[in-house]
Design a protein around this motif. Sequence first.
Motif, PDB file in Angstrom:
ATOM      1  N   LEU A  15       0.824  -1.198   0.000  1.00 12.59           N
ATOM      2  CA  LEU A  15       0.000   0.000   0.000  1.00 12.59           C
ATOM      3  C   LEU A  15       0.866   1.259   0.000  1.00 12.59           C
ATOM      4  CD1 LEU A  15      -2.811   1.244   0.133  1.00 12.59           C
ATOM      5  CD2 LEU A  15      -2.711   1.069   2.623  1.00 12.59           C
ATOM      6  N   LYS A  16       1.916   1.236   0.793  1.00 10.56           N
ATOM      7  CA  LYS A  16       2.823   2.383   0.818  1.00 10.56           C
ATOM      8  C   LYS A  16       3.525   2.556  -0.521  1.00 10.56           C
ATOM      9  CE  LYS A  16       3.759   2.163   5.790  1.00 10.56           C
ATOM     10  NZ  LYS A  16       4.785   1.923   6.833  1.00 10.56           N
ATOM     11  N   GLU A  17       3.880   1.432  -1.115  1.00  5.68           N
ATOM     12  CA  GLU A  17       4.536   1.506  -2.413  1.00  5.68           C
ATOM     13  C   GLU A  17       3.597   2.089  -3.466  1.00  5.68           C
ATOM     14  OE1 GLU A  17       7.353   1.094  -5.438  1.00  5.68           O
ATOM     15  OE2 GLU A  17       7.509   1.105  -3.261  1.00  5.68           O
ATOM     16  N   LEU A  18       2.339   1.662  -3.410  1.00  7.79           N
ATOM     17  CA  LEU A  18       1.355   2.210  -4.348  1.00  7.79           C
ATOM     18  C   LEU A  18       1.195   3.717  -4.150  1.00  7.79           C
ATOM     19  CD1 LEU A  18      -0.804   1.622  -6.499  1.00  7.79           C
ATOM     20  CD2 LEU A  18      -2.426   1.256  -4.640  1.00  7.79           C
ATOM     21  N   LEU A  19       1.127   4.127  -2.882  1.00 11.14           N
ATOM     22  CA  LEU A  19       0.998   5.554  -2.601  1.00 11.14           C
ATOM     23  C   LEU A  19       2.247   6.308  -3.024  1.00 11.14           C
ATOM     24  CD1 LEU A  19      -0.712   7.793  -1.337  1.00 11.14           C
ATOM     25  CD2 LEU A  19       0.322   7.234   0.874  1.00 11.14           C
ATOM     26  N   ARG A  20       3.399   5.685  -2.819  1.00  8.39           N
ATOM     27  CA  ARG A  20       4.644   6.349  -3.189  1.00  8.39           C
ATOM     28  C   ARG A  20       4.732   6.577  -4.696  1.00  8.39           C
ATOM     29  NH1 ARG A  20       8.940   5.726  -5.698  1.00  8.39           N
ATOM     30  NH2 ARG A  20       8.271   3.675  -6.369  1.00  8.39           N
ATOM     31  N   ASN A  21       4.215   5.606  -5.465  1.00 12.44           N
ATOM     32  CA  ASN A  21       4.256   5.752  -6.921  1.00 12.44           C
ATOM     33  C   ASN A  21       3.534   7.011  -7.381  1.00 12.44           C
ATOM     34  OD1 ASN A  21       5.714   3.421  -7.284  1.00 12.44           O
ATOM     35  ND2 ASN A  21       3.912   2.124  -7.558  1.00 12.44           N
ATOM     36  N   TYR A  22       2.450   7.347  -6.670  1.00 17.40           N
ATOM     37  CA  TYR A  22       1.701   8.549  -7.054  1.00 17.40           C
ATOM     38  C   TYR A  22       2.330   9.807  -6.464  1.00 17.40           C
ATOM     39  CZ  TYR A  22      -1.879   5.395  -8.800  1.00 17.40           C
ATOM     40  OH  TYR A  22      -2.547   4.435  -9.514  1.00 17.40           O
ATOM     41  N   LEU A  23       2.787   9.719  -5.236  1.00 19.30           N
ATOM     42  CA  LEU A  23       3.401  10.900  -4.617  1.00 19.30           C
ATOM     43  C   LEU A  23       4.709  11.276  -5.291  1.00 19.30           C
ATOM     44  CD1 LEU A  23       2.758  10.243  -0.823  1.00 19.30           C
ATOM     45  CD2 LEU A  23       1.515  11.747  -2.373  1.00 19.30           C
ATOM     46  N   SER A  24       5.366  10.310  -5.899  1.00 20.07           N
ATOM     47  CA  SER A  24       6.612  10.636  -6.601  1.00 20.07           C
ATOM     48  C   SER A  24       6.361  11.515  -7.821  1.00 20.07           C
ATOM     49  CB  SER A  24       7.327   9.350  -7.017  1.00 20.07           C
ATOM     50  OG  SER A  24       6.532   8.609  -7.940  1.00 20.07           O
ATOM     51  N   HIS A  25       5.124  11.541  -8.284  1.00 19.28           N
ATOM     52  CA  HIS A  25       4.767  12.404  -9.425  1.00 19.28           C
ATOM     53  C   HIS A  25       4.001  13.637  -8.957  1.00 19.28           C
ATOM     54  CE1 HIS A  25       5.231   8.328 -11.173  1.00 19.28           C
ATOM     55  NE2 HIS A  25       5.732   8.966 -12.216  1.00 19.28           N
ATOM     56  N   TRP A  28       3.396  16.625 -11.250  1.00 17.72           N
ATOM     57  CA  TRP A  28       2.357  16.538 -12.279  1.00 17.72           C
ATOM     58  C   TRP A  28       0.973  16.822 -11.690  1.00 17.72           C
ATOM     59  CZ3 TRP A  28       4.045  16.975 -16.880  1.00 17.72           C
ATOM     60  CH2 TRP A  28       5.279  16.446 -17.244  1.00 17.72           C
ATOM     61  N   PHE A  29       0.764  16.386 -10.454  1.00 15.59           N
ATOM     62  CA  PHE A  29      -0.501  16.707  -9.796  1.00 15.59           C
ATOM     63  C   PHE A  29      -0.636  18.211  -9.591  1.00 15.59           C
ATOM     64  CE2 PHE A  29      -0.239  12.212  -8.740  1.00 15.59           C
ATOM     65  CZ  PHE A  29      -1.566  11.807  -8.813  1.00 15.59           C
ATOM     66  N   ILE A  30       0.458  18.854  -9.161  1.00 19.39           N
ATOM     67  CA  ILE A  30       0.421  20.310  -8.964  1.00 19.39           C
ATOM     68  C   ILE A  30       0.144  21.024 -10.279  1.00 19.39           C
ATOM     69  CG2 ILE A  30       1.768  22.321  -8.279  1.00 19.39           C
ATOM     70  CD1 ILE A  30       0.859  20.593  -5.964  1.00 19.39           C
ATOM     71  N   ILE A  31       0.840  20.600 -11.335  1.00 19.31           N
ATOM     72  CA  ILE A  31       0.646  21.238 -12.650  1.00 19.31           C
ATOM     73  C   ILE A  31      -0.782  21.026 -13.129  1.00 19.31           C
ATOM     74  CG2 ILE A  31       1.316  21.135 -15.086  1.00 19.31           C
ATOM     75  CD1 ILE A  31       4.157  20.454 -14.139  1.00 19.31           C
ATOM     76  N   SER A  32      -1.284  19.805 -12.977  1.00 16.83           N
ATOM     77  CA  SER A  32      -2.658  19.514 -13.406  1.00 16.83           C
ATOM     78  C   SER A  32      -3.668  20.346 -12.624  1.00 16.83           C
ATOM     79  CB  SER A  32      -2.946  18.026 -13.239  1.00 16.83           C
ATOM     80  OG  SER A  32      -4.274  17.726 -13.594  1.00 16.83           O
ATOM     81  N   GLY A 501      -8.464  17.767 -11.794  1.00 19.57           N
ATOM     82  CA  GLY A 501      -7.021  17.989 -11.694  1.00 19.57           C
ATOM     83  C   GLY A 501      -6.304  16.850 -11.008  1.00 19.57           C
ATOM     84  N   LEU A 502      -6.966  16.199 -10.060  1.00 20.34           N
ATOM     85  CA  LEU A 502      -6.372  15.028  -9.421  1.00 20.34           C
ATOM     86  C   LEU A 502      -6.565  13.762 -10.256  1.00 20.34           C
ATOM     87  CD1 LEU A 502      -7.433  15.539  -5.698  1.00 20.34           C
ATOM     88  CD2 LEU A 502      -5.209  16.013  -6.711  1.00 20.34           C
ATOM     89  N   PRO A 505      -3.947  13.244 -13.834  1.00 21.79           N
ATOM     90  CA  PRO A 505      -2.644  12.604 -13.643  1.00 21.79           C
ATOM     91  C   PRO A 505      -2.756  11.230 -12.996  1.00 21.79           C
ATOM     92  CG  PRO A 505      -2.942  14.414 -12.091  1.00 21.79           C
ATOM     93  CD  PRO A 505      -4.063  14.501 -13.052  1.00 21.79           C
ATOM     94  N   PHE A 506      -3.730  11.077 -12.089  1.00 23.79           N
ATOM     95  CA  PHE A 506      -3.912   9.759 -11.471  1.00 23.79           C
ATOM     96  C   PHE A 506      -4.242   8.723 -12.545  1.00 23.79           C
ATOM     97  CE2 PHE A 506      -6.770   6.511  -9.839  1.00 23.79           C
ATOM     98  CZ  PHE A 506      -6.037   5.993  -8.789  1.00 23.79           C
ATOM     99  N   ALA A 507      -5.168   9.073 -13.458  1.00 31.46           N
ATOM    100  CA  ALA A 507      -5.558   8.129 -14.510  1.00 31.46           C
ATOM    101  C   ALA A 507      -4.383   7.822 -15.430  1.00 31.46           C
ATOM    102  CB  ALA A 507      -6.732   8.695 -15.304  1.00 31.46           C
TER     103      ALA A 507
END
Length: 792
Positions: A15-25, A28-32, A501-502, A505-507
């Motif tokens: 679960l942490k790894e999955l969350l990390r994969n998104y937080l590492s980007h 892109w979330f901020i830009i979106s 906006g979230l 990039p998530f998709a």
Amino acid sequence: MNPGMESNSSNSIDLKELLRNYLSHWKWFIISLVITLGIAFTIIRYSTPEYSAQAKVQILDSQSSAPELSVFQDLDVFAGNSNPVEDEIQTIKSRSNFIEIVKDLRLNVKTVLLGNILDSEIYKETPFNLNFIEADSIIHNSSSEFYITVDSQNSLSFAKSEDGPFQTFSFGKKVDTDLGGLVITPNLQKINNYKGRKFRIIVSPVWAVAQVYLKRINIYPADKASSIINISLKDNIQQKAKDVINELIYLYNQNAVEDKRTIANRTSDFINNRIADISSNLSNVDQSAEDFKTDRGLTDIASESNINLTVGATNQQELQNTNTQLNIASSMKDIVDNQEGHEVLPSNIGLSDPTIGNISAKYNELVLERKRLLKSSNEKNPIIVNLDEQLDGLKRNMQSSLNSMTNNLGLQLNNLNVRKSQINSRIYSAPGNERALRDITRKQQTTEQLYLYLLQKREESQIAFASATPKSRIIDSAYSESTGPVSPEKDKIYIVAFLIGLFVPFAIIYAGELLDNKVHNKLDVEKLVGDVPVLAELPKLSKKENKLVYNKDRSVLAESLRILRTNLDYIITSNRRTDKKNLIFITSSVSGEGKTFLSSNLSMVLASTNKKVLLIGADVRNPKLYKFFSGIESDAINKPRRIKDTGLTEYLVNQDLKPKDIITPMLVHDNTIDIIYSGKIPPNPAELLLNNRIGDLFNEVSRMYDYVIVDTAPLMVVADTLLISEHASQIIYVTKAGVTESKVLEFPLKLKSEGKLNNLSFVVNNVNASNLGYGGKYGYGYSRPLKKWWKF
């Protein structure tokens, strides 16, 4: 450790790894978010706001609309059953109502103030008044557009298009437009506020504007069984929405009042005509009674027989009633037979047959509906034609009913007359004067009774005319719950923009994860290879970074290689299966994954510990070792000089060559390594590597050097590495982050399980900085403190 705890820990890490994969980007979330919220702000900023207005009315039935007239229900002035609420809603939403609203409020002529970005409509408070010379019938069916610029209190500029050319006119002068002459007069209280401003005047057909408001109005009952309805409308001008709703309610009530007055007037006219006829008959009867008594000298005559008089009176009463019904029915029949076209008929005026009253009420209702429809249509309209057919059918039914009624009344009257003759035969024994006077008196009473009855009905008709009330009661006139716009809805737009906006990039990241079949760091490889060690991961280098480490190098690459050296030493030391522990083979799946890069840099790192290191280029099919060192741009490196016929290929072919004949020393910075290049590309590399001299070479150099690094051929492309893998004390399999597919790792693992690759381990090359270490959380390098992203 408890197995359950291990399972829970594994799930938590996933679960942490999955969350990390998104937080590492996160960038892109901020830009979106910035983009979507910016779009939301633009939509809110430049959208035309809409305001809401609503009203509440109660639909009244005929009794509640005029309770003071309940005693007159026998006249049936307000004939017909009360319509359900849904029917009244459709009546309110009639097209003719909205056409009248557009005409009354002049909504077909729109004045728009032009702005730099947004244009705004001006309602009522316009700086000038427009007076078209052409007839309203032309203006109401025309479409046009022109532009006006206010120059001063006395003059204006006019153009048929926004770009001109503009002509200057004085206020009050005739201006020629596509719709004919136009006189523009100033609004002195507002004109000074709009000097130099440009206006667009839009003239639209009345029916088109009415259709727009007909679609936008919302009318619905407050509850399923309630007679209260809600009316709401959205418009870019709040006051306009209120005016439209109020005008709609007024027109609905006014139409209902006019309908009732029309029926009352028609009934009153019918009664007046009958009163005039009966008044003349009553005068003649009175005169006959007066002449009879005068001529005979009579004053009062007693009744001879109470029984005969009682029976005669009863019979006479029935005769009078029948005669009254016959007269009314005959008059009604004459009106129906002589009527041309379709006009309102007198409502029920006392006929005993309820069928005729119901037919006349239905007939009047359809006539009124036909007249309303003719205001906005013509007689050829299918709806009008349908109404005409229904009216003709009702008229025929009424004629048939009246004919039947007059025939029945005639027969009844004859029977009563026969009875009267029988009674009179008993009275004839009385004096002739009494009998004659009784006849006159009876006729006088009959006429007088009918006369008084019609006078009463006329008064009732006049009261109904004066007391005509609306069909609805206004509970709340048009009002707005708030002064702010209801559209665009800022909160909803920002929330939707934030979610989009979230989501975007998530998709994208999620889709990328689903489609991604590559390894990206050490953790990915460890999950795939199980117990096989992953020695290290090497960072991805930019074009400006050195591709070859030196002795005091503190870069991330150097630190990664030192970790690799430490792990490699540990594995070699702990390996007890072979006497030769310093032969390290470097291979990969395909070319281009960095095995030559790793071989060269691993040699440098091992040499920096004052160890004797030999680097052998065993990829005889596609030798890259010489090119790698030749491509390094540095003054601290002794460029390799290839001696002719002194490579590995030449050694395997030429029995006279010794290992020392093919070894080339090289000084890189402060480190010295020896290199055996691949030599010329042979025509039969596989057969050449089966030569026993390859084993002799490995045995001899293993004794001469502390470490022997062998850069071999890719494992999946050719079989060369498998032919010499038995000589290796350690095989390092190089994978490239973002390039090597996960399924590819099944190949070396299968070879290991078959015993073809001994002492296998992995190294991940070209790892992004965000993925270095375990999940990118713990990276390498301590030489440079990095500033936080918010510190410039």
